[in-house]
Design an enzyme around this catalytic site. Structure first.
Site, PDB file in Angstrom:
ATOM      1  N   GLU A 137       1.127  -1.320  -0.265  1.00  0.00           N
ATOM      2  CA  GLU A 137      -0.061   0.271  -0.180  1.00  0.00           C
ATOM      3  C   GLU A 137       0.609   1.122  -0.033  1.00  0.00           C
ATOM      4  OE1 GLU A 137      -3.092  -0.247   3.161  1.00  0.00           O
ATOM      5  OE2 GLU A 137      -4.010  -1.808   2.240  1.00  0.00           O
ATOM      6  N   ALA A 140       1.899   1.385   3.600  1.00  0.00           N
ATOM      7  CA  ALA A 140       2.590   0.368   3.993  1.00  0.00           C
ATOM      8  C   ALA A 140       3.605  -1.103   2.783  1.00  0.00           C
ATOM      9  CB  ALA A 140       1.348  -0.952   4.020  1.00  0.00           C
ATOM     10  N   SER A 142       7.211  -2.612   3.227  1.00  0.00           N
ATOM     11  CA  SER A 142       7.863  -3.051   4.205  1.00  0.00           C
ATOM     12  C   SER A 142       7.366  -3.534   5.597  1.00  0.00           C
ATOM     13  CB  SER A 142       9.339  -3.172   4.454  1.00  0.00           C
ATOM     14  OG  SER A 142       9.718  -2.834   3.335  1.00  0.00           O
ATOM     15  N   ASP A 250       7.596 -16.307   0.601  1.00  0.00           N
ATOM     16  CA  ASP A 250       8.746 -17.960   0.757  1.00  0.00           C
ATOM     17  C   ASP A 250       9.039 -18.648   0.008  1.00  0.00           C
ATOM     18  OD1 ASP A 250       9.886 -16.854   3.397  1.00  0.00           O
ATOM     19  OD2 ASP A 250       8.600 -18.491   4.080  1.00  0.00           O
ATOM     20  N   ARG A 253      10.169 -16.253  -3.078  1.00  0.00           N
ATOM     21  CA  ARG A 253      11.239 -15.673  -2.618  1.00  0.00           C
ATOM     22  C   ARG A 253      13.252 -16.055  -4.340  1.00  0.00           C
ATOM     23  NH1 ARG A 253      11.483 -14.280   2.532  1.00  0.00           N
ATOM     24  NH2 ARG A 253      10.113 -12.768   1.544  1.00  0.00           N
ATOM     25  N   PHE A 350      32.005  -0.812 -20.993  1.00  0.00           N
ATOM     26  CA  PHE A 350      31.582  -0.219 -21.307  1.00  0.00           C
ATOM     27  C   PHE A 350      31.511   0.756 -21.729  1.00  0.00           C
ATOM     28  CE2 PHE A 350      29.192  -3.741 -22.253  1.00  0.00           C
ATOM     29  CZ  PHE A 350      28.802  -3.624 -23.600  1.00  0.00           C
ATOM     30  N   GLU A 375       9.509  -7.729  -3.704  1.00  0.00           N
ATOM     31  CA  GLU A 375       9.633  -8.483  -2.710  1.00  0.00           C
ATOM     32  C   GLU A 375      10.457  -8.755  -1.061  1.00  0.00           C
ATOM     33  OE1 GLU A 375       8.675 -12.494  -4.920  1.00  0.00           O
ATOM     34  OE2 GLU A 375       7.720 -11.451  -6.308  1.00  0.00           O
ATOM     35  N   THR A 377      12.766  -5.398   0.661  1.00  0.00           N
ATOM     36  CA  THR A 377      13.666  -5.240   0.521  1.00  0.00           C
ATOM     37  C   THR A 377      15.035  -6.029   0.461  1.00  0.00           C
ATOM     38  OG1 THR A 377      13.857  -4.141   2.199  1.00  0.00           O
ATOM     39  CG2 THR A 377      12.630  -2.752   0.180  1.00  0.00           C
ATOM     40  N   GLN A 379      17.470  -4.805   3.107  1.00  0.00           N
ATOM     41  CA  GLN A 379      17.327  -4.895   4.507  1.00  0.00           C
ATOM     42  C   GLN A 379      16.427  -5.197   5.020  1.00  0.00           C
ATOM     43  OE1 GLN A 379      17.645  -1.525   1.533  1.00  0.00           O
ATOM     44  NE2 GLN A 379      19.737  -2.026   2.179  1.00  0.00           N
TER      45      GLN A 379
END
Length: 395
Positions: A137, A140, A142, A250, A253, A350, A375, A377, A379
């Protein structure tokens, strides 16, 4: 590309079966023929790859984890990961568009009743329709317990109000699993999950988001204004939403981690080819240690990412529960950060050309950044890992 996988051994083995190699070869050929020729154009135009999705569906590269009895292939997490690396190596935006049904349908596969599975899963195999996972959201991400979307029961229905943000394929989805608070005072224990048709009255599609990378996949928000869904559309019991969301993430991931591996692999391959051709100081730049060492590090870190991801997927398939969760976080964290490092180094290999859109690596660098964000972070993955190290007996 994992030389060791070709030879079976005793005890620990990295060998792929003939069927797994064939599956990976199919995905690789599809990426080369159907994805790569369109990756630049679709990135520039932010075009939803409906034509590529339809072809992927036709050859059997979608809905890999839907059980066979509901019209899917019933493949393992490991098998799906082999497909994912190749699709994302072709283009991570298009690859996400194709593979995101695994996330959208995941809650139904894992937690749906017999009636829910029979109602919602078979249509995915019949035609190339999409579904979405409605968790994040505006306030909302993490911290999913901070979600504001509510679901209030009225007789045999729930009435949903709120908004969802950063939802993959939302602009083209036929249905979504939407997470909402049935008990706003209970934190994450007050979350529940509902299957919501995207054409239901009160579902309002909001702005299609213009992203830095992975632009060939639709990412949109949607609002729910008095949306009514029957009680039979609730997954599990009231309060099961957080458990359903976490178990689904899970499961998916390793697929996200292997997507990062695919992007890094593409950047590595472009870097090797360029370093062999580009001449500086009368030598191919591959002969200069400053470049060759950088590419050696790429190869090492990509292989480490791949093997971590293989292990995490294998552990999921073995039903190892919490241990699999930990190793999935290992894989997602390391692979995402590796993709960012490898693609950044590819731009450096490059030189000035790497910074120009005419060459492929600037797109790969833009695409790679999202793996450190969505999905979970990097952190958050570190938080999961640290909690397991220091509080291994906490629930």
């Amino acid at each position: 590309m994992a030389i060791i996988e070709q030879a079976a051994g005793t005890g620990v083995s990295f060998a792929l079966s003939d069927e797994q190699r064939s599956l990976r070869d199919l995905a690789r050929e599809f990426a080369e023929k159907e994805i790569r020729p369109k990756e630049r154009e679709y990135d520039e135009r932010m075009q939803h790859p409906a034509d590529v999705i339809a072809k992927a569906h036709e050859v059997g590269l979608m809905n890999l984890h839907v059980p066979e009895e509901y019209g899917g292939l019933g493949l393992s997490a490991f098998d799906g990961m082999l497909v994912g690396e190749e699709l994302y190596r072709g283009c991570s935006g298009i690859g996400t568009s194709i593979s995101a049904n695994g996330l959208g349908a995941g809650p139904v596969i894992l937690f749906g009743s017999e009636e829910q599975r029979a109602a919602w899963l078979p249509p995915l195999g019949d035609e190339p329709i999409l579904c979405s996972f409605g968790l994040s959201e505006p306030g909302a991400g993490s911290d999913v317990a901070a979600m504001k979307t509510t679901a209030v029961r009225e007789g045999d229905e729930y009435v949903l109000n709120g908004s969802k943000a950063f939802i993959t394929n939302a602009g083209h989805a036929f249905w979504a699993v939407v997470f909402a608070k049935t008990d706003p005072r209970a934190g994450h224990k007050g979350m529940s999950a509902f299957i919501v048709p995207m054409d239901a009255p009160g579902v309002m599609l909001e702005q299609h988001l213009e992203k830095m990378g992975q632009r060939a996949t639709d990412t949109s928000g949607f609002a729910l204004h008095g949306v009514r869904v029957p009680v039979e559309n609730r997954l599990g019991e009231e309060g099961d939403g957080f458990k359903i969301a976490m178990a689904t993430l899970d499961f998916t991931r390793p697929g996200t981690a292997i997507g990062a591996v695919g992007v890094a692999q593409a950047a590595y391959e472009h870097s090797v080819a360029y370093a062999r051709e580009r001449v500086a100081f009368d030598l191919p730049i591959a002969m200069h240690q400053g470049v060759s060492f950088m590419i050696a590090d790429m190869a090492t870190e990509i292989e480490a990412s791949r093997l971590l991801t293989w292990q995490a997927a294998w552990m999921l398939d073995q039903g190892l529960g919490r241990k699999a969760t930990l190793y999935s976080s290992f894989a997602k964290r390391f692979a995402a950060d590796t993709a960012m490092k490898v693609t950044t180094d590819a731009v450096q290999v490059f030189g000035g050309y790497g910074y120009i859109k005419e060459y492929p690596v600037e797109k790969l660098m833009r695409d790679a950044k999202l793996f450190q964000i969505y999905e979970g972070t990097s952190q958050i993955q570190r938080l999961v890992i640290a909690k397991e190290i220091f509080l291994p007996h906490e629930s």
